[in-house]
Scaffold this motif. Structure first.
Motif, PDB file in Angstrom:
ATOM      1  N   GLN A  84       0.818  -1.219   0.000  1.00  0.00           N
ATOM      2  CA  GLN A  84       0.000   0.000   0.000  1.00  0.00           C
ATOM      3  C   GLN A  84       0.851   1.268   0.000  1.00  0.00           C
ATOM      4  OE1 GLN A  84      -3.205   0.101  -0.278  1.00  0.00           O
ATOM      5  NE2 GLN A  84      -3.920  -1.939   0.256  1.00  0.00           N
ATOM      6  N   ALA A  85       2.142   1.141  -0.352  1.00  0.00           N
ATOM      7  CA  ALA A  85       3.036   2.300  -0.250  1.00  0.00           C
ATOM      8  C   ALA A  85       2.579   3.445  -1.146  1.00  0.00           C
ATOM      9  CB  ALA A  85       4.462   1.875  -0.604  1.00  0.00           C
ATOM     10  N   ARG A  86       2.073   3.129  -2.335  1.00  0.00           N
ATOM     11  CA  ARG A  86       1.666   4.201  -3.242  1.00  0.00           C
ATOM     12  C   ARG A  86       0.475   4.978  -2.705  1.00  0.00           C
ATOM     13  NH1 ARG A  86       0.797   1.263  -8.811  1.00  0.00           N
ATOM     14  NH2 ARG A  86      -0.041   3.313  -9.344  1.00  0.00           N
ATOM     15  N   THR A  87      -0.383   4.323  -1.905  1.00  0.00           N
ATOM     16  CA  THR A  87      -1.537   5.022  -1.355  1.00  0.00           C
ATOM     17  C   THR A  87      -1.146   5.975  -0.235  1.00  0.00           C
ATOM     18  OG1 THR A  87      -1.968   3.222   0.193  1.00  0.00           O
ATOM     19  CG2 THR A  87      -3.041   3.107  -1.953  1.00  0.00           C
ATOM     20  N   LEU A  88       0.074   5.828   0.296  1.00  0.00           N
ATOM     21  CA  LEU A  88       0.513   6.751   1.353  1.00  0.00           C
ATOM     22  C   LEU A  88       0.847   8.132   0.808  1.00  0.00           C
ATOM     23  CD1 LEU A  88       2.846   4.457   3.504  1.00  0.00           C
ATOM     24  CD2 LEU A  88       0.587   5.303   4.109  1.00  0.00           C
ATOM     25  N   LEU A 130      11.363   4.376   0.466  1.00  0.00           N
ATOM     26  CA  LEU A 130      12.312   4.577  -0.619  1.00  0.00           C
ATOM     27  C   LEU A 130      13.416   3.530  -0.604  1.00  0.00           C
ATOM     28  CD1 LEU A 130      12.904   8.421  -1.004  1.00  0.00           C
ATOM     29  CD2 LEU A 130      11.815   6.855  -2.575  1.00  0.00           C
ATOM     30  N   ALA A 131      13.928   3.207   0.579  1.00  0.00           N
ATOM     31  CA  ALA A 131      15.028   2.255   0.656  1.00  0.00           C
ATOM     32  C   ALA A 131      14.624   0.869   0.189  1.00  0.00           C
ATOM     33  CB  ALA A 131      15.560   2.194   2.089  1.00  0.00           C
ATOM     34  N   ASP A 132      13.386   0.468   0.447  1.00  0.00           N
ATOM     35  CA  ASP A 132      12.962  -0.896   0.140  1.00  0.00           C
ATOM     36  C   ASP A 132      12.296  -1.026  -1.225  1.00  0.00           C
ATOM     37  OD1 ASP A 132      13.869  -1.560   2.658  1.00  0.00           O
ATOM     38  OD2 ASP A 132      11.888  -1.339   3.593  1.00  0.00           O
ATOM     39  N   LEU A 133      11.645   0.018  -1.705  1.00  0.00           N
ATOM     40  CA  LEU A 133      10.803  -0.106  -2.896  1.00  0.00           C
ATOM     41  C   LEU A 133      11.262   0.756  -4.058  1.00  0.00           C
ATOM     42  CD1 LEU A 133       7.334  -0.056  -1.085  1.00  0.00           C
ATOM     43  CD2 LEU A 133       8.664  -2.051  -1.767  1.00  0.00           C
ATOM     44  N   PHE A 134      12.512   1.200  -4.058  1.00  0.00           N
ATOM     45  CA  PHE A 134      12.981   2.061  -5.144  1.00  0.00           C
ATOM     46  C   PHE A 134      12.903   1.392  -6.522  1.00  0.00           C
ATOM     47  CE2 PHE A 134      16.764  -0.284  -3.926  1.00  0.00           C
ATOM     48  CZ  PHE A 134      17.366  -0.571  -5.141  1.00  0.00           C
ATOM     49  N   PRO A 135      13.003   0.026  -6.658  1.00  0.00           N
ATOM     50  CA  PRO A 135      12.939  -0.525  -8.015  1.00  0.00           C
ATOM     51  C   PRO A 135      11.559  -0.449  -8.659  1.00  0.00           C
ATOM     52  CG  PRO A 135      14.001  -2.076  -6.504  1.00  0.00           C
ATOM     53  CD  PRO A 135      13.319  -1.041  -5.677  1.00  0.00           C
ATOM     54  N   PRO A 160       8.812   0.886 -10.640  1.00  0.00           N
ATOM     55  CA  PRO A 160       8.785   2.061 -11.533  1.00  0.00           C
ATOM     56  C   PRO A 160       7.605   2.985 -11.293  1.00  0.00           C
ATOM     57  CG  PRO A 160       8.240   0.049 -12.737  1.00  0.00           C
ATOM     58  CD  PRO A 160       8.684  -0.379 -11.376  1.00  0.00           C
ATOM     59  N   MET A 161       6.415   2.427 -11.013  1.00  0.00           N
ATOM     60  CA  MET A 161       5.265   3.286 -10.781  1.00  0.00           C
ATOM     61  C   MET A 161       5.417   4.081  -9.491  1.00  0.00           C
ATOM     62  SD  MET A 161       3.206   3.285 -13.238  1.00  0.00           S
ATOM     63  CE  MET A 161       1.898   4.150 -12.400  1.00  0.00           C
ATOM     64  N   LEU A 162       5.904   3.423  -8.451  1.00  0.00           N
ATOM     65  CA  LEU A 162       6.123   4.137  -7.198  1.00  0.00           C
ATOM     66  C   LEU A 162       7.176   5.220  -7.377  1.00  0.00           C
ATOM     67  CD1 LEU A 162       5.714   4.452  -4.126  1.00  0.00           C
ATOM     68  CD2 LEU A 162       7.533   2.771  -3.816  1.00  0.00           C
ATOM     69  N   ALA A 163       8.228   4.912  -8.134  1.00  0.00           N
ATOM     70  CA  ALA A 163       9.292   5.906  -8.346  1.00  0.00           C
ATOM     71  C   ALA A 163       8.747   7.145  -9.032  1.00  0.00           C
ATOM     72  CB  ALA A 163      10.415   5.284  -9.168  1.00  0.00           C
ATOM     73  N   PHE A 164       7.953   6.953 -10.085  1.00  0.00           N
ATOM     74  CA  PHE A 164       7.414   8.104 -10.803  1.00  0.00           C
ATOM     75  C   PHE A 164       6.446   8.892  -9.920  1.00  0.00           C
ATOM     76  CE2 PHE A 164       4.130   9.968 -13.537  1.00  0.00           C
ATOM     77  CZ  PHE A 164       4.925  10.820 -14.287  1.00  0.00           C
ATOM     78  N   LYS A 192      18.456   7.352  -5.208  1.00  0.00           N
ATOM     79  CA  LYS A 192      18.312   5.954  -5.631  1.00  0.00           C
ATOM     80  C   LYS A 192      17.246   5.839  -6.719  1.00  0.00           C
ATOM     81  CE  LYS A 192      19.724   4.077  -1.139  1.00  0.00           C
ATOM     82  NZ  LYS A 192      19.312   3.312   0.062  1.00  0.00           N
ATOM     83  N   LEU A 193      16.174   6.598  -6.586  1.00  0.00           N
ATOM     84  CA  LEU A 193      15.179   6.629  -7.659  1.00  0.00           C
ATOM     85  C   LEU A 193      15.797   7.127  -8.950  1.00  0.00           C
ATOM     86  CD1 LEU A 193      12.109   8.190  -5.806  1.00  0.00           C
ATOM     87  CD2 LEU A 193      12.631   5.774  -6.114  1.00  0.00           C
ATOM     88  N   LEU A 194      16.590   8.175  -8.851  1.00  0.00           N
ATOM     89  CA  LEU A 194      17.228   8.749 -10.035  1.00  0.00           C
ATOM     90  C   LEU A 194      18.229   7.783 -10.638  1.00  0.00           C
ATOM     91  CD1 LEU A 194      17.752  11.159 -11.887  1.00  0.00           C
ATOM     92  CD2 LEU A 194      19.348  12.023 -10.174  1.00  0.00           C
ATOM     93  N   ALA A 195      19.016   7.130  -9.791  1.00  0.00           N
ATOM     94  CA  ALA A 195      20.030   6.209 -10.298  1.00  0.00           C
ATOM     95  C   ALA A 195      19.403   5.009 -10.997  1.00  0.00           C
ATOM     96  CB  ALA A 195      20.926   5.740  -9.148  1.00  0.00           C
ATOM     97  N   TRP A 196      18.283   4.535 -10.504  1.00  0.00           N
ATOM     98  CA  TRP A 196      17.672   3.328 -11.055  1.00  0.00           C
ATOM     99  C   TRP A 196      16.721   3.632 -12.203  1.00  0.00           C
ATOM    100  CZ3 TRP A 196      19.686  -1.168 -10.408  1.00  0.00           C
ATOM    101  CH2 TRP A 196      18.978  -2.325 -10.740  1.00  0.00           C
ATOM    102  N   HIS A 197      16.150   4.816 -12.229  1.00  0.00           N
ATOM    103  CA  HIS A 197      15.161   5.171 -13.267  1.00  0.00           C
ATOM    104  C   HIS A 197      15.551   6.481 -13.947  1.00  0.00           C
ATOM    105  CE1 HIS A 197      12.479   2.178 -11.369  1.00  0.00           C
ATOM    106  NE2 HIS A 197      12.811   2.738 -10.220  1.00  0.00           N
ATOM    107  N   SER A 198      16.850   6.688 -14.179  1.00  0.00           N
ATOM    108  CA  SER A 198      17.308   8.006 -14.637  1.00  0.00           C
ATOM    109  C   SER A 198      16.701   8.461 -15.962  1.00  0.00           C
ATOM    110  CB  SER A 198      18.835   8.024 -14.726  1.00  0.00           C
ATOM    111  OG  SER A 198      19.304   6.973 -15.540  1.00  0.00           O
ATOM    112  N   PRO A 199      16.510   7.617 -16.982  1.00  0.00           N
ATOM    113  CA  PRO A 199      15.920   8.183 -18.201  1.00  0.00           C
ATOM    114  C   PRO A 199      14.528   8.751 -17.979  1.00  0.00           C
ATOM    115  CG  PRO A 199      16.874   6.020 -18.614  1.00  0.00           C
ATOM    116  CD  PRO A 199      16.842   6.203 -17.133  1.00  0.00           C
ATOM    117  N   ALA A 200      13.737   8.094 -17.136  1.00  0.00           N
ATOM    118  CA  ALA A 200      12.343   8.523 -16.939  1.00  0.00           C
ATOM    119  C   ALA A 200      12.217   9.669 -15.949  1.00  0.00           C
ATOM    120  CB  ALA A 200      11.497   7.339 -16.469  1.00  0.00           C
ATOM    121  N   LEU A 201      13.116   9.749 -14.972  1.00  0.00           N
ATOM    122  CA  LEU A 201      12.959  10.712 -13.878  1.00  0.00           C
ATOM    123  C   LEU A 201      13.927  11.889 -13.960  1.00  0.00           C
ATOM    124  CD1 LEU A 201      12.388   8.396 -10.779  1.00  0.00           C
ATOM    125  CD2 LEU A 201      10.717   9.436 -12.298  1.00  0.00           C
TER     126      LEU A 201
END
Length: 848
Positions: A364-368, A398-403, A405-409, A438-447
């Motif tokens: 439920q992280a995205r609902t937070l 962020l530490a646990d769920l950075f991979p 993609p929807m949560l990162a965006f 970490k979001l930027l490093a893992w999803h840099s083209p999109a973010l």
């Protein structure tokens, strides 16, 4: 991305020329003019592929465009043809030759298609207003056949978002009442199944049962989007459509919102009366104005959704729908509480109970995120602290769920939209930049574009140096995150795809090695600590992963982010230095002055008081010097970063010329060896140029003759070594730019300490005597030799008149004024022209 067959079709569509397209349009016209059938459908599909396959707009023949518009409005035309015609015209938007009108359309489906074309033409307020009024007129007519209002609600939603507050108040009130009816009074019985038309069809149909909840229980309250059933009635479908457009309608349908002061001045009695009326019977709620009726009904609908979200769904699809509806319900509550503050305390009581349930569930992280946004927006008014929720989001989530993609965006969007709400005193947002990166490093083209906006807001004097190190190590962080995921996913099928082919066993062993664990823990930290560690051992350990696609993509984003970072820092430094009078009023010159507006639209920079001027600029300059030789070796990464670092070092020196004196020992060490010139050409050139430009008493009174002599001797030895070294078969030659900047800097230093002029003159005379095609590594080509000779000649001529040389190389502060460059009697070009004529023997003004 596409199959070979699809790629072939797209290529053919892109290669069609205008003449062939014109002939095809004529064929389409003929097919549409006669009784259209399957052949016309196929032709329209091909035409849609042609106009949508290219980035540039295709131009169709006017008869074809007119016939496409007529087909949309024709009541006898099949719906499939109308859909294709509308899709083609939307792809051509904006189109100047469009004469489509919705004034006389009577069917909601036809108006929906025509509106999709008209609203795609751009910001044409008259057309937008006309479409909106026609859609509301058809809604008032209460059509009984066809889809009715369902096809019109998306049109109304689009109209109010493009032109807020333009609809007449009477029509808006009508839709307020209709929306209340659709949201609150939809049937709670399931729809009747369509009877089959077969020969053995049953003569009687079963009576529909009640709708159910997601957990299978019979619904005991009104129908919502989370109610389930096998078949649905028309009013139930309208309920779903109304909910999907409700937030947009509430935000943009009414006139300009009242000032916050007006809302705050509302009396407690009025607020409590509204709250009581909205919570009582339907009869009492009808006493409210239409807009407030809708708000009360929407609030009750959101409360119902929050209650339904607590039920355990039987199907995964219903579980995903619960999360999506929960997010939308909280966003709606945020809008409602801003428009009607009387709802705030009731909403907070619901959200607090919901928050306790969601925080312990990673799914439920995205609902937070919307709940945190709600608390940030209204926490101060309701005396509720949002720090605990933000702390949980920026650390554990962020530490646990950075991979994800929807949560990162969505997390990046949440941060971007909430920049003005974060409390600067608490600092959770700024101190959490290692986790955000970490979001930027893992999803840099999109973010990357999102962080272009976020980065200036993250800059702080206490963490700027640490942030610069982290940005430079961003590709290394990507590799470390990949190792972390590989370690936690032991099976090959669960590992990231880019790790499977590399098999970085040595890297994984290093990840477990106690010798490197401290460095990995620092690189993967969750919060800024103020201290920095040298990560060169990790660079060597993770080198096998430098060619990974994700690491390379991250490295490509770093130069842009560095420019954004320094744009924020230098702007704050310039403001701070100007306010503290560290620089004269005329400094920096207009040509060198840092612009007040950010290079990226929408950037938010820290206030001047957030960045300390002197110490920070020196620390950043030291980081640039140190890290120029300590970067993760990703293909083409080092050269791109060096170009940014060199330009930013010069920007720092322009802001604080005293940096050259303060960092004299570090600069001497940087230019003391010839080994780093080839690998750091741009940085080396920038450092040498800064020494020649700013090592002067006019910039810093602490500058002494001894310092000038020390720099001169170091650069003189370096130039001698560069120009006298033999060409090597294995090493590339030294660039001529390095030679010319060394010559120019030595000449500038000699003009400030005239005892050095004979030494420079001797050195320049040797360079002027360079033979054509020399065997020296610095000038392998004739054009490079000519450039060095010309520069040596110019510098020698200037040194023949030391006072003029000092005037040219070290102009006073008045050089920054426009008059110095415009006045024919005092301009610098005039002085250079005069000197050239005086020292040129061919001019005849001096004896041979």
């Amino acid at each position: 991305m596409f199959t070979p067959a699809a790629e072939s079709l797209l290529r053919q569509a892109r290669e069609i020329q205008d003449e062939e397209l014109s002939r095809f349009c004529s064929r389409v016209v003929k097919l549409l003019q006669k009784d259209p059938g399957a052949e016309a459908v196929d032709a329209l599909r091909r035409l849609f592929l042609i106009v949508s396959a290219t980035k540039y707009g295709r131009k169709l023949e006017k008869p074809c465009v007119d016939l496409l518009q007529a087909t949309i409005c024709s009541p006898a035309c099949p719906e499939q043809l109308q859909l294709l015609c509308a899709a083609i015209l939307r792809e051509m938007a904006p189109s100047e030759g469009l004469n489509l009108s919705c004034d006389h359309i009577q069917k909601s489906r036809t108006l929906s298609l025509a509106a999709s074309v008209l609203l795609a033409q751009g910001d044409r307020q008259d057309e937008v207003r006309s479409v909106g009024q026609r859609a509301l007129h058809l809604l008032e007519a209460r059509q009984t056949e066809g889809p009715g209002p369902r096809a019109l609600l998306p049109v109304v939603s689009k109209v109010v978002s493009l032109a807020p507050g333009t609809l007449p108040e009477a029509q808006a009130d009508m839709l307020h009442r209709r929306l209340v009816d659709w949201l609150r009074y939809a049937s709670v019985q399931q729809g009747v199944a369509q009877p089959s038309r077969g020969f053995f069809s049953a003569p009687r149909t079963r009576q529909p049962g009640p709708v159910t909840e997601v957990d299978g229980a019979v619904a005991t309250d009104f129908f919502t989007v989370l109610s389930t059933g096998q078949h649905f009635t028309e009013d139930q479908r309208l309920n779903v459509h109304a909910f999907s457009m409700l937030r947009t309608w509430l935000l943009f349908s009414g006139p300009a919102s009242r000032d916050a002061s007006d809302a705050d001045d509302r009396s407690e009695l009025e607020g409590s009366t509204l709250s009581v009326l909205s919570a009582t019977s339907a009869t009492a709620s009808h006493l409210l104005p239409p807009q407030q009726q809708l708000r009360a009904g929407a609030f009750e609908y959101c409360q119902r959704l929050l209650e339904q979200s607590t039920r355990r769904a039987l199907r995964k699809g219903d579980s995903d729908l619960q999360k999506a509806c929960l997010v939308e319900a909280v966003l709606l509550l945020d809008v409602l509480c801003r428009q009607e503050p009387s709802f705030l305390y009731r909403a907070l009581s619901c959200l607090k109970a919901l928050l306790g349930r969601l925080c312990g569930d990673p799914a439920q992280a995205r609902t937070l995120l919307p709940i945190a946004r709600f608390l940030l927006s209204h926490g101060e008014a309701a005396a509720v602290d949002s720090e605990a929720v933000c702390q949980h989001l920026f650390t554990s989530v962020l530490a646990d769920l950075f991979p994800n993609p929807m949560l990162a965006f969505e997390f990046a969007q949440f941060c971007r939209d909430s920049l003005h709400l974060f409390n600067p005193d608490q600092g959770t947002f700024k101190l959490s930049f290692p986790n955000l990166f970490k979001l930027l490093a893992w999803h840099s083209p999109a973010l990357t574009s999102e962080f272009v906006v976020l980065l200036p807001a993250l800059v702080d004097a206490s963490t700027a140096v640490e942030m610069l190190h982290t940005l430079l190590d961003l590709p290394c962080l990507t590799a470390a995150l990949g190792l972390q995921l590989s370690r936690s996913s032991p099976t090959a099928s669960e590992r990231p795809l880019w790790d499977v082919s590399l098999r970085p066993t040595s890297c994984l062993e290093g990840f477990r090695d106690p010798e490197f664990q401290g460095l990995f823990q620092y690189l993967l930290r969750s919060k800024a600590g103020g201290a920095t560690k040298r990560l060169a051992p990790l660079h060597h350990l993770l080198q096998p992963m430098a060619s990974c696609a994700r690491v390379v993509q991250c490295a490509q984003a770093v130069p842009t982010l560095l420019q954004v970072f320094f744009a924020a820092v230098t702007q704050a430094l310039a403001s701070s230095l100007s306010s503290r009078e560290h620089l004269p009023q005329s400094w920096p010159p207009p040509a060198l002055r840092i612009r007040r507006d950010s290079p990226q639209k929408g950037l938010q920079t820290p206030s001047p008081c957030q960045v300390a001027s002197g110490d920070l600029s020196a620390q950043l300059a030291l980081v640039l010097l140190e890290r120029s030789n300590s970067l993760f070796q990703v293909p083409q990464y080092e050269a791109q970063v060096h170009r940014v670092m060199s330009s930013q070092l010069l920007a720092l020196c322009r802001l604080r010329p005293a940096l050259v004196v303060e960092l004299a020992r570090d600069l001497l060490e940087f230019v003391g060896t010839v080994s780093g010139i080839r690998s750091r050409e741009s940085m080396f050139t920038a450092v040498v140029w800064a020494i020649g430009e700013y090592l002067a008493v006019s910039y810093d009174r602490r500058c002494t003759v001894e310092q000038v002599n020390r720099f001169f001797e170091a650069l003189e030895a370096l130039l001698f070594e560069v120009t006298q070294s033999r060409r090597s078969a294995t090493l590339p030659p030294y660039p001529p730019q390095v030679v010319t900047v060394l010559m120019t800097t030595l000449t500038k230093l000699a003009s400030r300490s005239q005892d050095l002029i004979p030494r420079v003159s001797l050195l320049l005379s040797k360079l002027r005597a360079l033979p054509q095609g020399p065997a020296m590594g610095s000038v392998p080509r004739d054009e490079d030799t000519d450039a060095i000779r010309m520069r040596a000649t110019e510098l020698t001529n200037l040194l023949k008149m030391p006072s003029v040389a000092q005037f040219v190389f070290t102009p006073g502060m008045e050089a920054s004024t426009p008059r110095f460059h415009r006045d024919a009697n005092t301009a610098l070009p005039l002085a250079l022209h005069t000197v050239s004529r005086l020292v040129d023997r061919e001019a005849g003004l001096l004896p041979a």
